[in-house]
Structures are given as C-alpha cells and as structure tokens.
Design a protein around this motif. Structure first.
Motif, PDB file in Angstrom:
ATOM      1  N   GLU A 259       0.742  -1.535  -0.414  1.00  0.00           N
ATOM      2  CA  GLU A 259      -0.581   0.233  -0.353  1.00  0.00           C
ATOM      3  C   GLU A 259       0.857   1.059   0.231  1.00  0.00           C
ATOM      4  N   GLY A 260       2.224   1.192   0.273  1.00  0.00           N
ATOM      5  CA  GLY A 260       2.847   2.557   0.368  1.00  0.00           C
ATOM      6  C   GLY A 260       4.367   2.079   1.074  1.00  0.00           C
ATOM      7  N   VAL A 261       5.279   2.388  -0.120  1.00  0.00           N
ATOM      8  CA  VAL A 261       6.688   2.635   1.063  1.00  0.00           C
ATOM      9  C   VAL A 261       6.734   2.840   2.530  1.00  0.00           C
ATOM     10  N   ALA A 262       6.405   3.722   2.736  1.00  0.00           N
ATOM     11  CA  ALA A 262       5.992   4.616   4.267  1.00  0.00           C
ATOM     12  C   ALA A 262       5.702   2.970   5.005  1.00  0.00           C
ATOM     13  N   ASP A 263       4.940   2.461   4.656  1.00  0.00           N
ATOM     14  CA  ASP A 263       4.420   1.129   5.451  1.00  0.00           C
ATOM     15  C   ASP A 263       5.243   0.352   5.831  1.00  0.00           C
ATOM     16  N   ALA A 264       6.909   0.297   4.833  1.00  0.00           N
ATOM     17  CA  ALA A 264       7.261  -1.001   4.341  1.00  0.00           C
ATOM     18  C   ALA A 264       8.823  -0.428   5.813  1.00  0.00           C
ATOM     19  N   GLN A 265       8.891   0.749   5.527  1.00  0.00           N
ATOM     20  CA  GLN A 265       9.300   1.448   6.174  1.00  0.00           C
ATOM     21  C   GLN A 265       9.017   1.636   7.953  1.00  0.00           C
ATOM     22  N   ASP A 266       7.412   1.720   8.372  1.00  0.00           N
ATOM     23  CA  ASP A 266       7.465   1.467   9.821  1.00  0.00           C
ATOM     24  C   ASP A 266       7.676   0.113   9.862  1.00  0.00           C
ATOM     25  N   ILE A 267       7.395  -1.053   9.190  1.00  0.00           N
ATOM     26  CA  ILE A 267       7.559  -2.305   9.951  1.00  0.00           C
ATOM     27  C   ILE A 267       9.118  -2.312   9.805  1.00  0.00           C
ATOM     28  N   ASP A 268      10.128  -1.677   8.864  1.00  0.00           N
ATOM     29  CA  ASP A 268      11.259  -1.459   9.493  1.00  0.00           C
ATOM     30  C   ASP A 268      12.023  -1.573  10.493  1.00  0.00           C
ATOM     31  N   ARG A 269      11.019   0.275  10.746  1.00  0.00           N
ATOM     32  CA  ARG A 269      11.904   0.834  12.356  1.00  0.00           C
ATOM     33  C   ARG A 269      11.149   0.317  13.430  1.00  0.00           C
ATOM     34  N   LEU A 270       9.805  -0.897  12.944  1.00  0.00           N
ATOM     35  CA  LEU A 270       9.514  -1.659  14.047  1.00  0.00           C
ATOM     36  C   LEU A 270      10.740  -2.694  15.004  1.00  0.00           C
ATOM     37  N   ARG A 271      11.073  -3.536  13.549  1.00  0.00           N
ATOM     38  CA  ARG A 271      11.732  -4.469  14.451  1.00  0.00           C
ATOM     39  C   ARG A 271      12.991  -3.820  14.197  1.00  0.00           C
ATOM     40  N   LEU A 272      13.685  -2.798  14.612  1.00  0.00           N
ATOM     41  CA  LEU A 272      15.182  -2.267  15.021  1.00  0.00           C
ATOM     42  C   LEU A 272      14.533  -1.953  16.137  1.00  0.00           C
ATOM     43  N   LEU A 273      12.774  -1.216  16.963  1.00  0.00           N
ATOM     44  CA  LEU A 273      12.977  -0.852  17.717  1.00  0.00           C
ATOM     45  C   LEU A 273      12.479  -1.906  19.176  1.00  0.00           C
ATOM     46  N   PHE A 274      11.802  -3.250  18.242  1.00  0.00           N
ATOM     47  CA  PHE A 274      12.200  -4.286  19.697  1.00  0.00           C
ATOM     48  C   PHE A 274      13.436  -4.883  19.311  1.00  0.00           C
ATOM     49  N   ASP A 275      14.406  -5.121  19.102  1.00  0.00           N
ATOM     50  CA  ASP A 275      16.005  -5.292  18.720  1.00  0.00           C
ATOM     51  C   ASP A 275      16.271  -4.653  20.130  1.00  0.00           C
ATOM     52  N   ASP A 276      16.070  -2.478  19.410  1.00  0.00           N
ATOM     53  CA  ASP A 276      17.244  -2.010  20.573  1.00  0.00           C
ATOM     54  C   ASP A 276      16.660  -2.132  21.645  1.00  0.00           C
ATOM     55  N   LEU A 277      14.934  -2.435  21.784  1.00  0.00           N
ATOM     56  CA  LEU A 277      14.138  -2.671  23.580  1.00  0.00           C
ATOM     57  C   LEU A 277      15.748  -3.695  23.776  1.00  0.00           C
TER      58      LEU A 277
END
Length: 362
Positions: A259-277
């Motif tokens: 549906e949009g590149v922004a959505d894919a970027q959000d998913i990647d950001r979510l994965r990085l945040l989980f790792d960081d936490l």
C-alpha cells in the motif's frame, strides 16, 4: 577503705587521691613496660608516703572493683580490660598534635597530585599509622560510586565474567559477576562498547539511570508506532502484555505492505525498535551485575594476626564526605598496650586529612 561508691561525671570520684594515684601508676607502668607493678616498687614511685602494706590494701580494693588483677600469686598488678577503659575515659589527657607532627603526617599521606589513585592514599595512611602505633594501621572505605572512564568484561566461564572498572583517577576495581544464561562473548563485547561510548564521566548508577531513560524512550516510540500500524490494519496483537512489554505483534501478509513505501519503512523501524529494546534490557541487566559485585575494600598497613586474637584494642575515627556522610574509617588495631594518648590524636587528625583529600574538588 580508699574507695567510694559514688561516681562523678568523669568516674574518678569513686576513687580517693591515694587510689587514683596508685591506679594511674599501675596503668602507666603497664603501657610503658607491659609488666606487672608490685607494691614495693610502687610505694617508691608515689608522691605521698605509703608503706608497701598500705599500697597492697589499696590494690586489693582496686581489684575488688575489677580495675586491676594479679597475673600470678604474690605478683604485681596489671590493669583489666575494664580498668583500661576506665583509665582512657577518666584519666587520660589527650592533647592536640603539634604543627610539626601534623606536617609529618601530611608529608607521609598527601598525594603529589590529585590524579594519584585513591588506593595509594589509603595505603600510605595505614602504613603511617602502623609505624607510630606498633600495631596495624587500617583504613576502611565503603564501596563508593566511582566516576568511570572505561569498562571491560572478560568471560571466565560460561556463567561468570570479570568486570574491570577503571575510574577517572586510574583506580581499578575487578568484580566477578554471574552471567545470565545464554549471554554470549559478543554480547559482552557489545555491552562494553556501548557503555564506554556513553560513560562521559558518569558513575555506574548514573549510567544505569541513563540506560533506563533510553529504554523508556524506545518503549514509547515502539508503543506509538505499533498502535498506528494496528489502527491501519497492517498488524495485529497476539497474547497479553507482560511486565509492561508489548505483546507479540504479527505483521499481516506482504500484500498489505504494497500500500505504500512508508508502511514498509514503519515495519522495518518496528523491527529495529524491538531489537533495541531487547539490547537495552540486556545492558541494564549486565550493568546491574557489575554494580552489585563485591566492592567493599579494606586496607591493612602491616601484616599481623592481631585480628584473630582476643584482647586487642581498636582506635578508630570516621571520615566524612562534603555532605557530612560517613564514607570510611581510619584507625589502629593492636595490643592493649597501645600508647593511647599519642595515637588517639594521630588517628583523629588522619581522619580529618583523609576527609579533605578524598573530597571532590569544587
């Protein structure tokens, strides 16, 4: 009888003049020679005229009070432990140190520069007190929150590691820590690298607090992003929240990501945040272990076995930080024949000096 039951504020009114003089001579002779003093020799030392028989009568009275005792039959008398306590409290005159004595202590203890490791300062203080007391000089310092400039972790066993903490004055503390199950050597290296990059003159508690703040920031961003993805139908929650951590987030099929590149970027950001936490939690756990490792230090100025013997004397004075909190103690432990009148003011002055030298410069 030369003794009276009534006690004055200093305790000496329980003894008349003859009893006080005889008791004082017995104690001073013991402190000087370590030997018992007999009635015949004592009668020659007294300023008043008393026969050996009269001296023995007074000695008998002092013995009944528990102030002196006879180590052998028909021998002279020595002070008991209670007698020494009474002498120190009621008879001993403690004067101030002379300027020369104060300067001598400062020369032996004062560091050449502020960067000298604190351990060297403590060692010199204990060595000096040992030298003047014929006993063991001791300096005790509570575990302090050292300002750190470098941290290193070395794995010793699968579940143990050595935490090496280097302070801003180059003092080094080594602490054995128990590792949580599953912690790898690369995780220890990563933890050390992260901590060293964020030390910047902080203590362990300060660094731990900073990590907690970073963790909360990550958690907040993670919550916001996760909620947004769920509201847009790109992900769903599975399971319940546990200990404040988000439940497992399941991202829907790839079709939704188109549906949009922004959505894919959000998913990647979510994965990085989980790792960081997860990393922040691991770092805080390792830091907690390093902080709670054994860290109380005792410095002994001379090797001896007096600590295991009964009847030793301890002269000790606390020293305080700039906020008037007791942060350590300095003293002397040795035989009961310590030269109390000389050592007490030295211990007191040493404590004052250590308080000045260990305080952080304004």
């Amino acid at each position: 009888m030369g003794l009276h039951a009534s006690g004055g504020r200093d305790g000496t009114s329980m003894l008349d003049e003859r009893s006080r003089e005889i008791f004082r001579r017995i104690v001073e002779s013991y402190l000087e020679t370590g030997e018992p003093l007999g009635s015949r020799n004592l009668s020659r030392l007294l300023p008043m005229s008393l026969s050996p028989a009269s001296v023995r009568n007074v000695m008998s009275d002092l013995e009944e009070l528990g102030l002196i005792y006879s180590p052998h039959v028909s021998a002279g008398r020595l002070p008991t432990q209670s007698g020494l306590r009474f002498f120190v409290d009621a008879f001993m005159q403690v004067g101030d140190l002379s300027v020369a004595e104060q300067e001598s202590i400062e020369r032996q203890i004062r560091p050449l520069d502020r960067a000298q490791p604190m351990e060297s300062l403590m060692t010199e203080a204990s060595r000096m007190l040992s030298g003047v007391s014929r006993g063991a000089g001791i300096v005790i310092t509570a575990k302090s929150d050292t300002v750190l400039k470098h941290v290193e972790f070395i794995r010793l066993e699968p579940t143990k590691a050595l935490a090496i903490l280097v302070g801003d004055h180059n003092q080094v503390e080594n602490r054995i820590i128990d590792l949580p199950a599953g912690v790898t050597s690369s995780q220890l290296t990563e933890a050390a690298n992260f901590l060293n990059a964020h030390l910047a003159g902080q203590t362990l508690p300060e660094l731990r607090s900073q990590l907690q703040n970073l963790k909360h920031q990550v958690q907040s961003e993670l919550d916001t992003l996760s909620r947004d993805l769920v509201e847009r139908g790109l992900a769903v929650w599975a399971g319940d929240s546990e200990e404040g951590k988000p439940a497992r987030l399941i991202v829907r099929g790839r079709a939704n990501l188109l549906e949009g590149v922004a959505d894919a970027q959000d998913i990647d950001r979510l994965r990085l945040l989980f790792d960081d936490l997860e990393k922040k939690d691991s770092l805080i756990e390792i830091l907690d272990l390093a902080e709670t490792g054994p860290g109380v230090r005792i410095f002994i100025g001379s090797e001896n076995k007096l600590f295991s013997l009964s009847g030793s004397s301890l002269i000790v004075a606390p020293y305080r930080d700039e906020e008037d909190r007791i942060v350590g103690a300095v003293g002397v432990i040795g035989p009961t024949r310590l030269n109390y009148a000389r050592i007490v003011p030295m211990v007191d002055y040493t404590a004052q000096l250590l308080a000045r030298l260990t305080r952080k410069p304004l």
